[in-house]
Design a protein around this motif. Structure first.
Motif, PDB file in Angstrom:
ATOM      1  N   MET A 122       0.840  -1.318  -0.036  1.00  0.00           N
ATOM      2  CA  MET A 122       0.089  -0.006  -0.047  1.00  0.00           C
ATOM      3  C   MET A 122       0.864   1.278   0.094  1.00  0.00           C
ATOM      4  O   MET A 122       0.363   2.308  -0.572  1.00  0.00           O
ATOM      5  CB  MET A 122      -0.937  -0.142   1.093  1.00  0.00           C
ATOM      6  CG  MET A 122      -1.835  -1.039   1.011  1.00  0.00           C
ATOM      7  SD  MET A 122      -2.867  -0.925  -0.502  1.00  0.00           S
ATOM      8  CE  MET A 122      -3.916  -2.584  -0.148  1.00  0.00           C
ATOM      9  N   ALA A 123       1.982   1.179   0.356  1.00  0.00           N
ATOM     10  CA  ALA A 123       2.875   2.409   0.457  1.00  0.00           C
ATOM     11  C   ALA A 123       3.279   2.583  -0.769  1.00  0.00           C
ATOM     12  O   ALA A 123       3.538   3.811  -1.277  1.00  0.00           O
ATOM     13  CB  ALA A 123       4.318   2.353   1.245  1.00  0.00           C
ATOM     14  N   THR A 124       3.448   1.691  -1.809  1.00  0.00           N
ATOM     15  CA  THR A 124       3.509   1.816  -3.072  1.00  0.00           C
ATOM     16  C   THR A 124       2.579   3.028  -3.719  1.00  0.00           C
ATOM     17  O   THR A 124       2.961   3.816  -4.593  1.00  0.00           O
ATOM     18  CB  THR A 124       3.693   0.505  -3.842  1.00  0.00           C
ATOM     19  OG1 THR A 124       4.573  -0.301  -3.450  1.00  0.00           O
ATOM     20  CG2 THR A 124       4.019   0.709  -5.540  1.00  0.00           C
ATOM     21  N   PHE A 125       1.278   2.956  -3.608  1.00  0.00           N
ATOM     22  CA  PHE A 125       0.391   3.560  -4.050  1.00  0.00           C
ATOM     23  C   PHE A 125       0.474   4.912  -3.397  1.00  0.00           C
ATOM     24  O   PHE A 125       0.337   6.084  -4.056  1.00  0.00           O
ATOM     25  CB  PHE A 125      -1.190   2.999  -3.648  1.00  0.00           C
ATOM     26  CG  PHE A 125      -1.549   1.960  -4.527  1.00  0.00           C
ATOM     27  CD1 PHE A 125      -2.081   2.360  -5.856  1.00  0.00           C
ATOM     28  CD2 PHE A 125      -1.633   0.608  -4.259  1.00  0.00           C
ATOM     29  CE1 PHE A 125      -2.562   1.095  -6.685  1.00  0.00           C
ATOM     30  CE2 PHE A 125      -1.853  -0.387  -4.882  1.00  0.00           C
ATOM     31  CZ  PHE A 125      -2.463  -0.062  -6.294  1.00  0.00           C
ATOM     32  N   GLU A 126       0.620   5.109  -2.193  1.00  0.00           N
ATOM     33  CA  GLU A 126       1.145   6.428  -1.561  1.00  0.00           C
ATOM     34  C   GLU A 126       2.210   7.144  -2.496  1.00  0.00           C
ATOM     35  O   GLU A 126       2.068   8.284  -2.675  1.00  0.00           O
ATOM     36  CB  GLU A 126       1.225   6.291  -0.184  1.00  0.00           C
ATOM     37  CG  GLU A 126       1.169   7.362   0.637  1.00  0.00           C
ATOM     38  CD  GLU A 126       2.467   8.202   0.775  1.00  0.00           C
ATOM     39  OE1 GLU A 126       2.403   9.555   1.158  1.00  0.00           O
ATOM     40  OE2 GLU A 126       3.550   7.824   0.353  1.00  0.00           O
ATOM     41  N   LYS A 127       3.276   6.453  -2.596  1.00  0.00           N
ATOM     42  CA  LYS A 127       4.481   6.882  -3.262  1.00  0.00           C
ATOM     43  C   LYS A 127       4.071   7.478  -4.667  1.00  0.00           C
ATOM     44  O   LYS A 127       4.434   8.466  -5.089  1.00  0.00           O
ATOM     45  CB  LYS A 127       5.845   5.901  -3.345  1.00  0.00           C
ATOM     46  CG  LYS A 127       6.431   5.989  -2.096  1.00  0.00           C
ATOM     47  CD  LYS A 127       7.616   5.166  -2.009  1.00  0.00           C
ATOM     48  CE  LYS A 127       8.357   4.988  -0.738  1.00  0.00           C
ATOM     49  NZ  LYS A 127       9.452   4.082  -0.880  1.00  0.00           N
ATOM     50  N   LEU A 128       3.272   6.414  -5.556  1.00  0.00           N
ATOM     51  CA  LEU A 128       2.919   6.768  -6.840  1.00  0.00           C
ATOM     52  C   LEU A 128       2.037   8.117  -6.750  1.00  0.00           C
ATOM     53  O   LEU A 128       1.909   9.040  -7.772  1.00  0.00           O
ATOM     54  CB  LEU A 128       2.029   5.616  -7.305  1.00  0.00           C
ATOM     55  CG  LEU A 128       2.868   4.404  -7.765  1.00  0.00           C
ATOM     56  CD1 LEU A 128       1.683   3.492  -8.078  1.00  0.00           C
ATOM     57  CD2 LEU A 128       3.733   4.895  -8.999  1.00  0.00           C
ATOM     58  N   SER A 129       1.217   8.241  -5.736  1.00  0.00           N
ATOM     59  CA  SER A 129       0.155   9.314  -5.712  1.00  0.00           C
ATOM     60  C   SER A 129       0.975  10.548  -5.607  1.00  0.00           C
ATOM     61  O   SER A 129       0.980  11.436  -6.139  1.00  0.00           O
ATOM     62  CB  SER A 129      -0.798   9.121  -4.534  1.00  0.00           C
ATOM     63  OG  SER A 129      -1.767   9.972  -4.519  1.00  0.00           O
ATOM     64  N   PHE A 130       2.184  10.643  -4.643  1.00  0.00           N
ATOM     65  CA  PHE A 130       2.940  11.845  -4.492  1.00  0.00           C
ATOM     66  C   PHE A 130       3.814  12.285  -5.732  1.00  0.00           C
ATOM     67  O   PHE A 130       3.803  13.294  -6.030  1.00  0.00           O
ATOM     68  CB  PHE A 130       3.896  11.401  -3.272  1.00  0.00           C
ATOM     69  CG  PHE A 130       4.995  12.329  -3.174  1.00  0.00           C
ATOM     70  CD1 PHE A 130       4.278  13.645  -2.639  1.00  0.00           C
ATOM     71  CD2 PHE A 130       6.443  12.622  -3.395  1.00  0.00           C
ATOM     72  CE1 PHE A 130       5.295  14.874  -2.446  1.00  0.00           C
ATOM     73  CE2 PHE A 130       7.004  13.353  -3.212  1.00  0.00           C
ATOM     74  CZ  PHE A 130       6.800  14.874  -2.761  1.00  0.00           C
ATOM     75  N   TYR A 131       4.210  10.833  -6.608  1.00  0.00           N
ATOM     76  CA  TYR A 131       4.929  11.482  -7.597  1.00  0.00           C
ATOM     77  C   TYR A 131       3.987  11.841  -8.824  1.00  0.00           C
ATOM     78  O   TYR A 131       4.387  12.719  -9.741  1.00  0.00           O
ATOM     79  CB  TYR A 131       5.598  10.145  -8.239  1.00  0.00           C
ATOM     80  CG  TYR A 131       6.787   9.778  -7.396  1.00  0.00           C
ATOM     81  CD1 TYR A 131       7.785  10.584  -6.839  1.00  0.00           C
ATOM     82  CD2 TYR A 131       7.076   8.505  -7.130  1.00  0.00           C
ATOM     83  CE1 TYR A 131       8.866  10.258  -5.881  1.00  0.00           C
ATOM     84  CE2 TYR A 131       8.083   7.932  -6.243  1.00  0.00           C
ATOM     85  CZ  TYR A 131       8.822   8.860  -5.680  1.00  0.00           C
ATOM     86  OH  TYR A 131       9.798   8.716  -4.904  1.00  0.00           O
ATOM     87  N   SER A 132       2.753  11.483  -8.615  1.00  0.00           N
ATOM     88  CA  SER A 132       1.858  11.845  -9.904  1.00  0.00           C
ATOM     89  C   SER A 132       1.479  13.354  -9.393  1.00  0.00           C
ATOM     90  O   SER A 132       1.119  14.112 -10.305  1.00  0.00           O
ATOM     91  CB  SER A 132       0.372  11.269  -9.527  1.00  0.00           C
ATOM     92  OG  SER A 132      -0.191  11.489  -8.420  1.00  0.00           O
ATOM     93  N   LEU A 133       1.766  13.838  -8.048  1.00  0.00           N
ATOM     94  CA  LEU A 133       1.475  15.363  -7.706  1.00  0.00           C
ATOM     95  C   LEU A 133       2.577  16.016  -8.454  1.00  0.00           C
ATOM     96  O   LEU A 133       2.430  17.151  -8.813  1.00  0.00           O
ATOM     97  CB  LEU A 133       1.492  15.207  -6.098  1.00  0.00           C
ATOM     98  CG  LEU A 133       1.479  16.986  -5.716  1.00  0.00           C
ATOM     99  CD1 LEU A 133       0.188  17.466  -5.949  1.00  0.00           C
ATOM    100  CD2 LEU A 133       1.570  16.713  -4.206  1.00  0.00           C
TER     101      LEU A 133
END
Length: 475
Positions: free
Chosen positions: A1-12
């Motif tokens: 789930m941490a992967t989705f959080e990082k992906l979301s940040f990089y998408s920002l």
């Protein structure tokens, strides 16, 4: 789930760079891409937190969130069909206009479809702030967001300057006619100037985060720090600022250049007077930007052209001041409810008293927001902006963290520059500029509440309980 959080940040981070590329995201297809992007980003966050988002951090941003959410609620009300009796009470002029054309029902907005489109944009703005609160949860990520804003501004500046210097007559991507004035991937030169102004101010703040606060006790220490500064990332950022100043001057935007210089001067004075544990190099930084960048670089790349435009400016030759004056009559007729967001181009021809051409914006965002949203809603947004400015000011005055104080200083300069520039232009209408400015308002609040080190961490194995880890700030 941490992967989705990082992906979301990089998408920002990717979104920040993307926003100005498709014509400043100032076309319906372009802002629709950004809206979908933000929605997917939110979904990734929900997945990352398994539906149990930590609401504790939201309390630190309640003024920003309350202002944005209340404003969007009001825009939603503007799009609702309202019974004639109630509409006559809320906005008698709107009821009169709808009844005059024989409409079956009335709205507060005089262009409910465009207001609905504006509502979707506003919801996207608000969602991005929510996402940023959850994602930008450490000083490291805070600096990364600021760095990406600077990088995005530099890319725009480099592209804009190259198009002018290479004498390209047609933009390579969208095929717009180039007229020897820097516009970047924006259509309107003043929108690029405004975007560069914000990126420049944040870049100055980023450099301020790296300045030494302790004095150089010996010549050896001074030389060592000087060499470290030349070889450090600070010099890359300084080079980015030079590139952006070149492009800013090449836009020949009178108020864009004036806003940046005024913001730098005012922000510099504020910093020199109120900055806690003021770095000795701060005076040199502010002075170099005003002196070297504006005089030397500006003289080489066209500051004389900007000065000439300022000298030749005449209220008699300009029609924008007339638009502002006539728009005051609209505010008198719709003082509390406004005419509906994004409806200026619809209502203004009714109040135009001469043939001055087509104006879809008031060229003054203060006036346009009062026309479209009404005076109370505009004051609400004003409170949100001034509160962010105050929090940033409190940060540089009371906190010890170099990172937080530097970012807060950049926010102060950006907000001052925006408040100056929107008095003569519509820089809050393109999504690229508006969303970047809203992010800066978020950064101003974040610099006041985030710990200097540490971040939002999970307690135990589940993600149901989270809190901020405070630690000693670096001096």
């Amino acid at each position: 789930m941490a992967t989705f959080e990082k992906l979301s940040f990089y998408s920002l981070l990717a979104l920040i760079v993307w926003l100005p590329i498709p014509l400043g995201s100032n076309r319906d297809w372009a802002w629709s891409i950004a809206e979908i992007w933000i929605a997917l980003q939110s979904i990734m966050l929900i997945i990352a937190y398994r539906g149990n988002l930590p609401f504790e951090p939201l309390k630190q941003y309640k003024t920003l969130l309350f202002g944005l959410m209340t404003f969007q609620l009001w825009v939603f009300v503007q799009t609702l069909p309202i019974h004639w009796e109630w509409l006559s009470i809320l906005s008698s002029k709107s009821a009169e206009i709808y009844q005059l054309v024989g409409a079956p029902e009335g709205f507060i907005s005089l262009d409910s479809r465009m207001t609905l489109a504006s509502l979707f944009k506003g919801i996207a703005y608000t969602m991005l702030v929510f996402n940023a609160i959850f994602l930008v949860n450490s000083s490291k990520r805070l600096k990364q967001v600021v760095l990406i804003i600077v990088i995005s501004g530099t890319l725009q500046a480099f592209y804009a300057a190259m198009v002018v210097l290479l004498d390209i007559t047609e933009s390579p991507v969208f095929g717009f006619t180039e007229k020897g004035i820097a516009t970047g991937s924006f259509v309107y030169k003043n929108h690029l100037a405004n975007y560069l102004m914000m990126a420049l101010c944040m870049g100055l703040g980023l450099i301020a985060t790296q300045l030494h606060t302790s004095p150089s006790d010996s010549r050896f220490v001074f030389i060592k720090r000087l060499l470290e500064g030349i070889l450090s990332r600070k010099m890359y950022i300084r080079l980015c600022l030079v590139i952006m100043v070149i492009a800013l001057v090449m836009t020949r935007s009178r108020m864009g250049n004036t806003a940046f210089f005024a913001a730098t001067a005012i922000g510099g004075i504020i910093a020199l007077v109120f900055y806690k544990n003021k770095p000795r190099a701060l005076t040199a930084l502010v002075g170099s930007v005003i002196a070297i960048d504006t005089i030397v670089v500006g003289a080489l790349f066209g500051l004389e052209n900007v000065k000439q435009r300022l000298v030749e400016t005449s209220l008699g030759a300009e029609s924008r001041d007339q638009v502002v004056i006539w728009s005051l009559d609209i505010i008198k007729d719709f003082p509390f409810t406004g005419t509906g967001m994004a409806s200026f181009y619809t209502i203004f021809p009714m109040y135009s008293k001469a043939d001055i051409g087509f104006y879809d914006h008031a060229h003054n965002d203060y006036i346009q927001f009062m026309v479209e949203a009404g005076i109370p809603a505009t004051l609400l947004l004003g409170i949100v902006v001034l509160y962010a400015l105050w929090r940033a000011f409190s940060t540089i005055r009371t906190r010890h963290s170099k990172t937080m104080k530097g970012i807060a200083l950049g926010c102060i300069m950006s907000i001052i520059g925006m408040l100056i520039h929107i008095s003569v232009d519509f820089n809050l209408q393109p999504m690229a500029n508006a969303l970047t400015f809203i992010l800066i308002l978020f950064l101003a609040n974040a610099s006041a509440v985030l710990p200097a080190t540490g971040k939002l961490v999970t307690i135990g194995s589940s993600q149901r309980s989270k809190h901020y880890v405070e630690s000693t700030e670096h001096v």
